[in-house]
Design a protein around this motif. Structure first.
Motif, mmCIF file in Angstrom:
data_model
loop_
_atom_site.group_PDB
_atom_site.id
_atom_site.type_symbol
_atom_site.label_atom_id
_atom_site.label_comp_id
_atom_site.label_asym_id
_atom_site.label_seq_id
_atom_site.Cartn_x
_atom_site.Cartn_y
_atom_site.Cartn_z
ATOM 1 N N GLU A 169 0.830 -1.206 0.000
ATOM 2 C CA GLU A 169 0.000 0.000 0.000
ATOM 3 C C GLU A 169 0.863 1.254 0.000
ATOM 4 N N ALA A 170 0.432 2.264 -0.753
ATOM 5 C CA ALA A 170 1.092 3.557 -0.707
ATOM 6 C C ALA A 170 0.762 4.247 0.604
ATOM 7 N N LEU A 171 1.758 4.949 1.155
ATOM 8 C CA LEU A 171 1.545 5.578 2.458
ATOM 9 C C LEU A 171 0.465 6.647 2.414
ATOM 10 N N ILE A 172 0.279 7.291 1.270
ATOM 11 C CA ILE A 172 -0.759 8.313 1.180
ATOM 12 C C ILE A 172 -2.140 7.705 1.400
ATOM 13 N N ASP A 173 -2.299 6.420 0.952
ATOM 14 C CA ASP A 173 -3.575 5.733 1.171
ATOM 15 C C ASP A 173 -3.737 5.372 2.637
ATOM 16 N N ALA A 174 -2.651 4.915 3.265
ATOM 17 C CA ALA A 174 -2.718 4.614 4.698
ATOM 18 C C ALA A 174 -3.009 5.881 5.485
ATOM 19 N N LEU A 175 -2.479 7.004 5.050
ATOM 20 C CA LEU A 175 -2.734 8.282 5.722
ATOM 21 C C LEU A 175 -4.211 8.669 5.616
ATOM 22 N N GLU A 176 -4.799 8.438 4.445
ATOM 23 C CA GLU A 176 -6.230 8.751 4.284
ATOM 24 C C GLU A 176 -7.084 7.884 5.199
ATOM 25 N N ARG A 177 -6.688 6.624 5.371
ATOM 26 C CA ARG A 177 -7.462 5.749 6.259
ATOM 27 C C ARG A 177 -7.329 6.185 7.717
ATOM 28 N N ALA A 178 -6.117 6.581 8.105
ATOM 29 C CA ALA A 178 -5.925 7.065 9.482
ATOM 30 C C ALA A 178 -6.742 8.329 9.710
ATOM 31 N N ASP A 179 -6.788 9.194 8.694
ATOM 32 C CA ASP A 179 -7.564 10.432 8.807
ATOM 33 C C ASP A 179 -9.052 10.128 8.939
ATOM 34 N N ALA A 180 -9.517 9.133 8.163
ATOM 35 C CA ALA A 180 -10.936 8.753 8.244
ATOM 36 C C ALA A 180 -11.268 8.209 9.632
ATOM 37 N N GLN A 181 -10.353 7.396 10.182
ATOM 38 C CA GLN A 181 -10.586 6.855 11.517
ATOM 39 C C GLN A 181 -10.593 7.967 12.568
ATOM 40 N N LEU A 182 -9.785 9.001 12.342
ATOM 41 C CA LEU A 182 -9.785 10.134 13.270
ATOM 42 C C LEU A 182 -11.163 10.787 13.328
ATOM 43 N N TYR A 183 -11.736 11.030 12.172
ATOM 44 C CA TYR A 183 -13.026 11.713 12.175
ATOM 45 C C TYR A 183 -14.143 10.816 12.696
ATOM 46 N N LEU A 184 -14.022 9.498 12.500
ATOM 47 C CA LEU A 184 -14.978 8.590 13.131
ATOM 48 C C LEU A 184 -14.844 8.652 14.652
ATOM 49 N N ALA A 185 -13.603 8.717 15.141
ATOM 50 C CA ALA A 185 -13.380 8.813 16.590
ATOM 51 C C ALA A 185 -13.956 10.107 17.136
ATOM 52 N N LYS A 186 -13.775 11.209 16.391
ATOM 53 C CA LYS A 186 -14.309 12.486 16.852
ATOM 54 C C LYS A 186 -15.834 12.435 16.899
ATOM 55 N N ALA A 187 -16.445 11.832 15.848
ATOM 56 C CA ALA A 187 -17.909 11.758 15.807
ATOM 57 C C ALA A 187 -18.432 10.884 16.935
ATOM 58 N N THR A 188 -17.772 9.749 17.148
ATOM 59 C CA THR A 188 -18.201 8.835 18.221
ATOM 60 C C THR A 188 -18.039 9.485 19.579
ATOM 61 N N GLY A 189 -16.929 10.205 19.757
ATOM 62 C CA GLY A 189 -16.695 10.862 21.036
ATOM 63 C C GLY A 189 -17.687 11.961 21.295
ATOM 64 N N ALA A 190 -18.020 12.721 20.249
ATOM 65 C CA ALA A 190 -18.980 13.812 20.420
ATOM 66 C C ALA A 190 -20.357 13.284 20.752
ATOM 67 N N ALA A 191 -20.731 12.155 20.094
ATOM 68 C CA ALA A 191 -22.064 11.603 20.359
ATOM 69 C C ALA A 191 -22.142 11.001 21.744
ATOM 70 N N GLY A 192 -21.023 10.345 22.177
ATOM 71 C CA GLY A 192 -21.051 9.678 23.480
ATOM 72 C C GLY A 192 -20.658 10.568 24.618
ATOM 73 N N GLY A 193 -20.129 11.762 24.302
ATOM 74 C CA GLY A 193 -19.717 12.690 25.353
ATOM 75 C C GLY A 193 -18.456 12.255 26.062
#
Length: 706
Positions: A665-689
């Motif tokens: 895998e190209a690192l730019i693709d791995a970076l996009e996946r890490a970024d996507a997981q970050l925003y999922l974590a932010k959304a989950t954290g905001a919803a769960g408080g």
């Protein structure tokens, strides 16, 4: 018993040879005793007994040298060097062995501890056979003693004359003194003096006797003291350059025996060595405030020091010197340089008068000769300067300097060491076959060279290096280094390091070779400072000014440098509700929080180069593990425990997205996946408080989702 060794120029006793004699039960030739001892395998034992008997008489008077006969077998014996402390400091080892020596390297190693202690080396019975001549060539002694068989009736024998003349010429080339043994007639003495044999011993000059016998008057007061300058005047007049005239004077004075002359001329505010004889190292580019030579040039007055230990400004170029005379060189009443003579014994008034006469002849001739300068080495340096100016990387600059220095000097090995790296052999920069020895040089050796160079622009061994070889570094000498050049690296007038060149053969060096090296050292200092400045600017450009960690540019530069098959995990981090921190506490508080987060991340990771600030409140982390995927989950949890807890105190939180690089895998693709997981974590954290949270993109889960 002891026999004097006499300098024919003035009748001065420069040394005594210790001779053994047997008297009980009946007189027997010493050679017969040694033959018998060899048959009984007790030769070394007999030699040790002789040396112990010599030691009982102490040191000769007036700082004269003590010559003692030793065999290679004695030198090779492991216990023999213990005798050194019992013998006088000013000691000369006369190597006596007429059999061919198979292992010259082993013999050099046996001599090494004696030479390190200040002893000097002589070859006895030179010309008596193949073995002695081979020793002269292989060992390059400081004294060559011509066998008695060549001296007998030499004034009548053209064949003996030819061989002795050849030995004298060779000795002059390597900077060794010739001693004629067994001089018994005035006719022999007269021929030897005319043939420039400087030192002699024999019944005519002084018989062996109890310590310390005086000499006879056979030299003649007028012949011994009156300067013989007609030949020198002709050689000086024939010289077509200033250096050639200085060479003629240095060679003449060296032939007087036990003298080590050097001629300096002022060039560009420095005293440059134009010629020398008998010195192992040359102190060049001397400031006029340094040493007895500088004092003579500065004041225009002659200076004679009978005991150099009483002269605080004496600069040592060779160990064992007793006295020094320096005479100004004048042209049209202007002091243009200095003629310096160092000696192993105090200088008589006759010798001092001869030095003055030589200085007068040389000064007169210098007025007719224009300064000269060879352009060839400078052209080679010009090419080097152009290539160095184009290099902005410090490592490549040093490589270019080492290559240029080796080419300009014709030496095989070089080292450039910066002063802040002296104690770290792994950070020294070396090239050539003696690199390991250069790396092994001690801090004390480097500091010694630096101190020697303080008033100089260079220090180098003479091409006529004798058996003592390199004296400035025991480390280099022990591996067989025969030549050395040391130059200071400076930047804006500040000493920053040393450039050292060395070789396993004696390399003839003079101003033509050394001055371009000095310019190279100056250029190297300037280029290294420029490279360091450029590198610092680049480093700052890759650093976040607030936190000191890598910035967005450094992060992506690092990504591009990671090999395609290297396992890596990427962590993307974002501070939640950071705007609230700025709005309530102000930007100073916000900056403090960012610095504390950066510090917390570095403490958890233990590697300051693994964490980056890539945005206002966004950070990135790179994790590596050799051959296996990094344990990103454990690391993310540790970050949450430390940094998340820290942020909670400011009413904020930390979200983390994690992705492992997949195979191919190209690192730019791995970076996009890490970024996507970050925003999922932010959304989950905001919803769960939740106040701390992270989300890991597990390879198996992500593959099934796709």
């Amino acid at each position: 018993m002891f026999q004097p060794i006499v300098r024919m120029a003035d009748g001065e006793v420069v040394g005594y040879e210790a001779l053994c004699r047997s008297v009980e039960p009946e007189p027997v030739a010493p050679s017969d005793w040694f033959v018998l001892a060899s048959r009984l395998d007790r030769r070394v034992e007999l030699e040790r007994a002789c040396l112990l008997a010599v030691a009982e008489h102490g040191a000769p008077p007036r700082d004269a040298l003590l010559f003692v006969n030793v065999s290679p077998a004695l030198l090779a014996h492991p216990d023999s060097v213990q005798l050194r402390d019992r013998l006088p400091r000013r000691l000369v080892l006369e190597l006596t062995e007429r059999e061919e020596i198979d292992d010259v390297v082993a013999l050099r190693q046996s001599c090494a501890p004696w030479l390190r202690s200040g002893a000097r080396l002589a070859i006895d019975d030179a010309g008596a056979g193949y073995s002695s001549l081979k020793q002269v060539v292989e060992l390059l002694p400081e004294f060559v003693k011509i066998d008695r068989s060549l001296i007998v009736d030499i004034h009548r024998d053209r064949h003996r004359q030819a061989l002795v003349a050849a030995l004298v010429g060779f000795a002059s080339e390597i900077g060794a003194n010739v001693i004629a043994e067994g001089v018994e007639s005035r006719a022999e003495l007269a021929w030897l003096r005319d043939a420039d044999v400087a030192l002699a011993q024999g019944f005519l000059l002084g018989r062996p006797d109890a310590p310390w016998p005086s000499t006879t008057d056979h030299l003649g007061p007028r012949q011994a003291r009156e300067p013989q300058l007609d030949k020198l005047a002709a050689r000086i007049d024939a010289a077509r350059s200033r250096r050639g005239a200085c060479e003629a004077v240095a060679a003449h004075l060296f032939r007087q025996g036990g003298l080590m002359p050097s001629a300096y001329l002022e060039e560009g505010g420095r005293l440059r060595c134009q010629a020398q004889r008998g010195l192992w190292q040359v102190l060049d580019g001397m400031v006029p405030t340094a040493g007895i030579t500088g004092r003579t040039f500065r004041t225009g007055l002659e200076h004679y020091v009978d005991d150099i230990t009483a002269a605080p400004d004496y600069l040592e170029a060779i160990p064992g010197v007793v006295s020094e005379l320096c005479v100004p060189l004048r042209t049209d009443d202007l002091t243009v340089g200095a003629l310096n003579v160092e000696s192993l014994v105090p200088l008589s008034e006759a010798v001092r008068a001869e030095v003055r006469a030589c200085a007068e002849l040389l000064g007169h001739r210098l007025g007719d000769l224009a300064p000269e300068q060879s352009r060839v080495p400078l052209r080679r340096l010009a090419r080097t300067a152009a290539s160095l100016a184009a290099v902005e990387d410090a490592g490549r600059t040093i490589d270019a300097v080492l290559a240029a220095a080796r080419e300009l000097s014709n030496m095989g090995s070089a080292m450039l060491v910066l002063e802040d790296e002296w104690s770290d052999g792994e950070r020294r920069h070396t090239a050539g076959p003696l690199s390991a020895a250069l790396d092994a040089m001690t801090v004390a050796e480097l500091a010694h060279l630096s101190n020697v160079l303080e008033p100089l622009t260079s220090c180098y061994t003479a091409g006529e290096a004798t058996g003592r070889s390199v004296t400035a570094s025991e480390t280099l000498r022990d591996v067989g280094a025969r030549s050395l050049v040391a130059l200071p690296i400076t930047a804006r007038g500040r000493r920053t390091g040393l450039l050292i060149l060395t070789d396993s053969t004696p390399v003839a060096l003079g101003p033509e070779q050394v001055e371009p090296l000095e310019l190279l050292a100056v250029l190297a200092g300037s280029c290294l400072e420029t490279a360091a400045t450029v590198e610092e600017l680049r480093r700052q450009a890759r650093r976040d000014a607030l936190t000191g960690i890598g910035n967005h540019s450094a992060f992506h530069e690092r990504l591009r440098s990671i090999p395609a098959d290297e396992p890596v995990a990427l962590l993307m981090l974002d501070i939640d509700r950071f705007k609230q921190v700025n709005d309530t506490g102000g930007h100073l508080l916000g900056d403090q929080v960012l610095r504390e987060v950066s510090d917390g991340l570095r403490r958890v990771l233990g590697d300051p180069e693994a964490v980056y600030r890539i945005g206002g409140d966004e950070f990135a982390v790179l994790l590596f593990a050799q051959g296996v995927p990094p344990d990103a989950h454990t690391t993310a949890a540790a970050i949450q425990r430390r940094v998340g807890t820290l942020l909670a105190g400011y009413g904020s939180a930390l979200s983390i997205g994690v992705a492992h690089r997949r195979h191919g895998e190209a690192l730019i693709d791995a970076l996009e996946r890490a970024d996507a997981q970050l925003y999922l974590a932010k959304a989950t954290g905001a919803a769960g408080g939740a106040s701390v949270r992270h989300r890991l993109d597990r390879p198996a889960e992500t593959a099934s989702a796709r």
